[in-house]
Design a protein around this motif. Structure first.
Motif, PDB file in Angstrom:
ATOM      1  N   THR A 106      29.835  24.574 140.114  1.00 41.03           N
ATOM      2  CA  THR A 106      29.300  23.456 139.343  1.00 41.03           C
ATOM      3  C   THR A 106      28.662  23.954 138.050  1.00 41.03           C
ATOM      4  OG1 THR A 106      28.914  22.178 141.363  1.00 41.03           O
ATOM      5  CG2 THR A 106      27.722  21.489 139.376  1.00 41.03           C
ATOM      6  N   VAL A 107      27.856  25.002 138.147  1.00 42.34           N
ATOM      7  CA  VAL A 107      27.246  25.579 136.940  1.00 42.34           C
ATOM      8  C   VAL A 107      28.321  26.181 136.041  1.00 42.34           C
ATOM      9  CG1 VAL A 107      25.606  27.277 136.070  1.00 42.34           C
ATOM     10  CG2 VAL A 107      25.069  25.981 138.141  1.00 42.34           C
ATOM     11  N   ALA A 108      29.317  26.841 136.633  1.00 41.13           N
ATOM     12  CA  ALA A 108      30.406  27.416 135.842  1.00 41.13           C
ATOM     13  C   ALA A 108      31.159  26.321 135.087  1.00 41.13           C
ATOM     14  CB  ALA A 108      31.362  28.195 136.751  1.00 41.13           C
ATOM     15  N   PHE A 109      31.352  25.177 135.721  1.00 50.01           N
ATOM     16  CA  PHE A 109      32.019  24.049 135.066  1.00 50.01           C
ATOM     17  C   PHE A 109      31.204  23.575 133.865  1.00 50.01           C
ATOM     18  CE2 PHE A 109      32.329  19.397 134.649  1.00 50.01           C
ATOM     19  CZ  PHE A 109      33.680  19.265 134.332  1.00 50.01           C
TER      20      PHE A 109
ATOM     21  N   LEU B 230      22.373  18.750 142.181  1.00 51.72           N
ATOM     22  CA  LEU B 230      21.943  19.720 143.193  1.00 51.72           C
ATOM     23  C   LEU B 230      21.482  19.039 144.475  1.00 51.72           C
ATOM     24  CD1 LEU B 230      20.004  22.177 140.850  1.00 51.72           C
ATOM     25  CD2 LEU B 230      22.142  22.658 142.050  1.00 51.72           C
ATOM     26  N   LEU B 231      20.823  17.893 144.354  1.00 52.01           N
ATOM     27  CA  LEU B 231      20.282  17.230 145.542  1.00 52.01           C
ATOM     28  C   LEU B 231      21.366  16.655 146.444  1.00 52.01           C
ATOM     29  CD1 LEU B 231      17.099  15.415 144.206  1.00 52.01           C
ATOM     30  CD2 LEU B 231      17.250  17.507 145.561  1.00 52.01           C
ATOM     31  N   GLY B 232      22.608  16.604 145.973  1.00 52.46           N
ATOM     32  CA  GLY B 232      23.685  16.121 146.818  1.00 52.46           C
ATOM     33  C   GLY B 232      24.468  17.237 147.486  1.00 52.46           C
ATOM     34  N   MET B 233      24.059  18.494 147.272  1.00 50.23           N
ATOM     35  CA  MET B 233      24.836  19.636 147.758  1.00 50.23           C
ATOM     36  C   MET B 233      24.359  20.105 149.129  1.00 50.23           C
ATOM     37  SD  MET B 233      25.296  21.923 144.318  1.00 50.23           S
ATOM     38  CE  MET B 233      25.882  21.197 142.783  1.00 50.23           C
TER      39      MET B 233
ATOM     40  N   LEU C 171      22.745  20.214 131.132  1.00 52.59           N
ATOM     41  CA  LEU C 171      21.962  20.716 132.263  1.00 52.59           C
ATOM     42  C   LEU C 171      21.487  19.562 133.137  1.00 52.59           C
ATOM     43  CD1 LEU C 171      20.560  23.392 133.411  1.00 52.59           C
ATOM     44  CD2 LEU C 171      18.538  22.594 132.171  1.00 52.59           C
ATOM     45  N   SER C 172      21.283  18.401 132.543  1.00 44.13           N
ATOM     46  CA  SER C 172      20.791  17.237 133.284  1.00 44.13           C
ATOM     47  C   SER C 172      21.750  16.808 134.381  1.00 44.13           C
ATOM     48  CB  SER C 172      20.546  16.064 132.332  1.00 44.13           C
ATOM     49  OG  SER C 172      19.576  16.402 131.362  1.00 44.13           O
ATOM     50  N   ASP C 173      23.020  17.181 134.264  1.00 47.88           N
ATOM     51  CA  ASP C 173      23.984  16.836 135.311  1.00 47.88           C
ATOM     52  C   ASP C 173      23.622  17.484 136.643  1.00 47.88           C
ATOM     53  OD1 ASP C 173      25.327  15.358 133.494  1.00 47.88           O
ATOM     54  OD2 ASP C 173      27.213  16.479 133.575  1.00 47.88           O
ATOM     55  N   LEU C 174      22.806  18.516 136.612  1.00 51.33           N
ATOM     56  CA  LEU C 174      22.379  19.149 137.864  1.00 51.33           C
ATOM     57  C   LEU C 174      21.315  18.327 138.575  1.00 51.33           C
ATOM     58  CD1 LEU C 174      22.236  22.933 136.862  1.00 51.33           C
ATOM     59  CD2 LEU C 174      24.031  21.722 138.124  1.00 51.33           C
ATOM     60  N   LEU C 175      20.745  17.356 137.857  1.00 47.22           N
ATOM     61  CA  LEU C 175      19.796  16.442 138.491  1.00 47.22           C
ATOM     62  C   LEU C 175      20.507  15.210 139.045  1.00 47.22           C
ATOM     63  CD1 LEU C 175      16.792  16.546 135.997  1.00 47.22           C
ATOM     64  CD2 LEU C 175      17.086  17.812 138.131  1.00 47.22           C
ATOM     65  N   LYS C 176      21.489  14.734 138.293  1.00 44.34           N
ATOM     66  CA  LYS C 176      22.258  13.577 138.754  1.00 44.34           C
ATOM     67  C   LYS C 176      23.546  13.515 137.956  1.00 44.34           C
ATOM     68  CE  LYS C 176      22.191   8.530 139.198  1.00 44.34           C
ATOM     69  NZ  LYS C 176      21.465   7.264 138.867  1.00 44.34           N
ATOM     70  N   SER C 177      24.646  13.274 138.650  1.00 40.26           N
ATOM     71  CA  SER C 177      25.925  13.130 137.961  1.00 40.26           C
ATOM     72  C   SER C 177      26.814  12.193 138.768  1.00 40.26           C
ATOM     73  CB  SER C 177      26.608  14.489 137.781  1.00 40.26           C
ATOM     74  OG  SER C 177      27.001  15.012 139.033  1.00 40.26           O
ATOM     75  N   ASN C 178      27.847  11.693 138.123  1.00 40.43           N
ATOM     76  CA  ASN C 178      28.799  10.807 138.805  1.00 40.43           C
ATOM     77  C   ASN C 178      30.037  11.567 139.270  1.00 40.43           C
ATOM     78  OD1 ASN C 178      30.027  11.331 136.378  1.00 40.43           O
ATOM     79  ND2 ASN C 178      30.407   9.174 135.840  1.00 40.43           N
TER      80      ASN C 178
END
Length: 908
Positions: A655-658, A709-712, A666-673
């Protein structure tokens, strides 16, 4: 002071190096903020403490009346720490004295605990000082790989982390005489493998196992069963006839009166008491001791049904089905398909291939094949999603490196097996039992079919060689030709040392000494190949190789040289030395141009070697070491097997590599679709129409709890013990990693929950009871509400709506009367006053704190890049990188660009 690498023969040289060098200043200290205790608490000390701990005659010689409310030095910090410890332990106030009110004590402890965190950061501020450091394990392994083209096992080297959070922090990277010997040994190992690979570079090898060979074993076993049954029948008839003879009546009576009882099989087990009955070993059984029991078992059709069922499957004449171990009765000999790499095969790069398909019985979670070596160890290397049907099987290719580490028989055995069937013996047995009950008591159905398995060596005929190997081009690598001339040896050693020292020219006297060592060894009768490898190993254990920079007597700041900047940049983003392009730009003084430096930063990030930055930084930033702490209870969480565990951890990195590849926010690590998953994790999360082994972005529905991250699953496993969740661990992790608001360390002597043992309470009821103690409430009122909001994820990150608690007796058996099931209520109120009704609202609340998240990320990135903890003196740098990144919606590459462009990154 000038330090040359010819001190390689003196073990103490490495210590003298570090001692004489001292720290190197990188930046001027900015004003450090004052650390002040809130004056509102002075009244508490006066009312409850000063009576006994005031004046010159204070009890225990400890005074509070002269405590400074500013913590400006270690002595004052130590005194306040004593106050914190006494109140946390309940030692103060003593019995008989008026106790503190719960609210007053809670607020005092909360403020003081956070004050001590700030004091430690202030007093530990290195004010830009960087301790010169050696390569850490990861960098050492990568540097050998780039130099020689081989990757060796470096796990025996000491761990690289200590007081700092990162393995790049110089103060943790000390050197000992033991390590020096280890480096010599590892250097020899790397050179041995390099020489062996180069000598056999052009050799080609291939071996294939046709899977129907496994099927043939099943057919042979059935034939043996039929023969054994026939012979057993004849032998048992002889025993039955012997029991009917009147002269054997006493023998029969004696057997039936014995401890084995009166059943007929007890007669067969005592066959040797009857005269004239032949030994069953003549009928093909293994040993006399158990032949009677096996003969009886051979008569039971029940024990052979699974084999017959197997042979009735289609395509058994051209391939084999993967079965399950521990399947009883009649375990099939194809729980895994194994291929032994022949001894004597050359080291190097190979490709493992297999052709496979799924059957009509392959449910979505039974479409994965595990690959690995050493089947008995049960740990897979990877898992592969099989989606092709029997009409058109697919071929899977897996890169594989044969190294000197694959020395023994087990390490050379490749295996294929169905995912999750070998993780736990008892768990696998239960799988087999449940599947047998669903299949007419025959055995588990087959979901995966394998046609063949092969391994092929790929000849290395490329003209381009690793730089260390290319440097030796004028020397023979074996002893079949004559030894080289001394001048050729000296020239080769010079070239090799230059590459090993990352472009720095080795001193002439150093090369002279190396050449002398080689020649003396040759004169003593040592073969050329041994002497040259031993000499090269000295280079690989020298300070100019093991340390990222030579010591410098200057105590003032100075700009990095171009070569030093190239080295810092490449080890930051690759964990490896600069390549020829970066070194060439350094030699031409082009890296001083910001545009060129930024371009090179982007080029390094686009290179596959940047994956080391992803795994090296992210694993430490998010504390993923906890991921491997616990074994998962497969009874309760059967789907989270070892293969799933591998993919779950990889999801975080991918995910970080993507984001890094696409300059995502970076905010996508807090919430993303979206999530970045492979077929295995998509199956685990219940996402449809995702197949294959490649990690790729997958769009989520609006109501999905995944994304960020919270969905992993990996994040939630770290917040558990592999069995049950830990809201405290999860809440503390969110505060530390996502909200940049770390709670203080847990105090010693905290009250335990033993008083609640045996009580049937929900998780939330237990933790609320814990908060009745003020020393607990001061921290837990911040931590626990966040942890409660994540309770819909079980211990391995699967979504749930209910939880349960089971009390067990002293023997570990569940008490049926002490069990509770409850619907999860994820609503809570934060100490700050904000509230949420469910996980989704909590996630939105955390996602709104993107500034806090980005600032924490910035501080961690700086510490990792510069190799020292971030202090108050770094505030200007933190603010600059954060502000610039914020302007670009926290695009991930912006953080890196601004840090690399900073004066601090380019200064020593």
């Amino acid at each position: 002071m000038t330090f040359h690498p010819h001190t390689h023969g003196k073990h103490a040289g490495l210590f003298v190096l570090a001692v004489l060098l001292g720290p190197l200043s990188l930046s001027n200290a900015s004003e450090v903020p004052r650390v002040l205790m809130d004056e509102r608490h002075r009244a508490l000390l006066v009312e409850h403490c000063q009576g006994c701990h005031g004046g010159e005659n204070a009890e225990a010689n400890f005074r509070v009346d002269d405590l400074s409310f500013e913590i400006a030095d270690l002595q004052m910090a130590a005194r306040w720490q004593k106050v914190l410890g006494a109140l946390n332990s309940g030692e103060m106030p003593p019995e008989g004295e008026e106790p503190l009110s719960v609210d007053a004590k809670t607020n005092f402890l909360d403020d003081l605990a956070n004050l001590m965190v700030a004091a430690r950061k202030s007093l530990g501020d290195q004010k830009g000082v960087i301790t010169m450091r050696r390569l850490n394990r990861r960098e050492y392994r990568n540097t050998l790989r780039e130099l020689l083209g081989v990757e060796i096992n470096v796990t025996e080297l000491p761990a690289d982390t200590g007081s700092g959070r990162y393995d790049t922090v110089g103060s943790n990277l000390f050197m000992s005489s033991t390590q020096f010997e280890q480096y010599m040994s590892l250097g020899r190992e790397a050179l041995e493998e390099t020489f062996a690979r180069e000598i056999s570079a052009a050799e080609k090898r291939v071996v294939r196992l046709e899977a129907e060979q496994v099927t043939q074993k099943v057919a042979d076993y059935i034939e043996w069963q039929i023969d054994a049954k026939d012979r057993a029948t004849r032998w048992m008839k002889l025993v039955d006839e012997a029991t009917e003879h009147p002269e054997n009546a006493a023998i029969v009576e004696e057997i039936r009166a014995g401890p084995l009882g009166k059943h007929r099989h007890t007669i067969y087990r005592q066959w040797q008491l009857f005269p004239g009955v032949p030994a069953p070993e003549t009928f093909g059984f293994n040993t006399v001791e158990n032949n009677a029991d096996k003969a009886i078992a051979a008569l039971s059709q029940y024990h052979h049904r699974y084999h017959h069922y197997y042979m009735q499957q289609p395509a058994v004449d051209t391939g084999a089905y993967l079965a399950i171990p521990n399947e009883h009765p009649s375990v099939l000999d194809n729980a895994s398909i194994n291929l032994l790499i022949p001894y004597g095969w050359p080291l190097g790069e190979y490709i493992v291939r297999f052709r496979a398909a799924i059957t009509d019985n392959a449910t979505p979670d039974r479409q994965f094949i595990e690959f690995g070596t050493y089947p008995a160890a049960q740990q897979p290397i990877s898992a592969h999603h099989i989606t092709a049907t029997m009409d058109n099987p697919q071929i899977v290719e897996i890169p594989f490196t044969l190294t000197r580490g694959h020395r023994n028989h087990n390490d050379r055995v490749l295996f294929l097996r169905e995912k999750g069937v070998r993780d736990d013996y008892a768990h696998t047995t239960r799988i087999a039992k449940a599947a047998r009950e669903a299949n007419d008591d025959i055995g588990r159905t087959f979901s995966l079919w394998v046609d063949w398995l092969e391994i092929e060596r790929v000849p290395n005929v490329a003209e381009s060689k690793p730089p260390g190997v290319a440097a030796l081009r004028s020397l023979p690598l074996d002893d079949r030709s004559g030894p080289p001339a001394a001048n050729d040896v000296r020239a080769a050693l010079t070239r090799f040392a230059r590459e090993a020292f990352r472009g720095q020219e080795p001193p002439s006297d150093y090369v002279d000494k190396l050449t002398g060592i080689y020649l003396v060894s040759r004169e003593a009768g040592t073969k050329h190949s041994v002497a040259i490898k031993e000499t090269l190993a000295i280079i690989l254990a020298s300070p100019m190789f093991l340390y990222l920079a030579e010591p410098d007597a200057e105590e003032t700041r100075r700009p990095l040289t171009q070569h030093e900047l190239a080295t810092r940049l490449s080890y930051f983003l690759w964990g490896a030395p600069p390549d020829s392009r970066l070194r060439e730009l350094a030699e031409q003084d082009h890296l001083a141009d910001r545009e060129v430096l930024v371009h090179e930063t982007m080029r390094l990030l686009d290179d596959p070697r940047s994956h080391d930055f992803v795994t090296g930084f992210v694993s430490q930033w998010l504390s993923l070491d906890r991921f491997d702490f616990f074994q998962v209870n497969l009874d309760r969480h059967p789907r989270f097997d070892n293969a799933t565990r591998i993919s779950a951890k990889k999801e975080v990195f991918e995910t970080v590599a993507f984001l890094l590849k696409n300059n995502g926010s970076l905010s996508d690590l807090l919430k993303s679709n979206y999530v970045v998953v492979d077929g295995l994790m998509a199956n685990y999360y219940g996402l449809e129409d995702v197949a294959g082994d490649e990690f790729r972005p997958v769009k989520l529905s609006a109501d999905s709890p995944r994304g960020g991250l919270l969905g992993m699953a990996a994040i939630h496993l770290m917040g558990s013990n592999g069995d049950d969740t830990s809201p405290v661990e999860r809440g503390a992790w969110v505060l530390r990693k996502l909200l940049n608001d770390p709670p203080p360390p847990a105090p010693p002597n905290i009250p335990q929950l033993a008083r609640l043992a045996g009580q049937v309470l929900t998780t939330q009821e237990r933790l609320v009871a814990h908060q009745e103690e003020p020393q607990c409430a001061s921290c837990h009122r911040k931590i626990d509400p966040i942890g409660f909001g994540l309770e819909n994820f079980d211990a391995v990150g699967a979504w749930r709506t209910e939880d349960h608690f089971q009390v067990t007796d002293e023997n570990g058996k569940p008490d049926p009367n002490l069990h509770k099931t409850w619907k999860i209520d994820a609503a809570a109120k934060l100490h700050s006053g904000e509230s949420f009704n469910n996980y989704f609202e909590l996630r939105d609340m955390i996602a709104s704190k993107s500034d806090d998240f980005a600032r924490g990320f910035t501080e961690n990135l700086i510490e990792y890049a510069l190799g020292r903890p971030v202090g108050f003196s770094d505030e200007a740098l933190v603010e600059h990188v954060f502000a610039q990144s914020r302007e670009e919606q926290f695009a991930l590459r912006t953080f890196l660009r601004e840090l690399v462009s900073s004066k601090e990154f380019q200064t020593r």
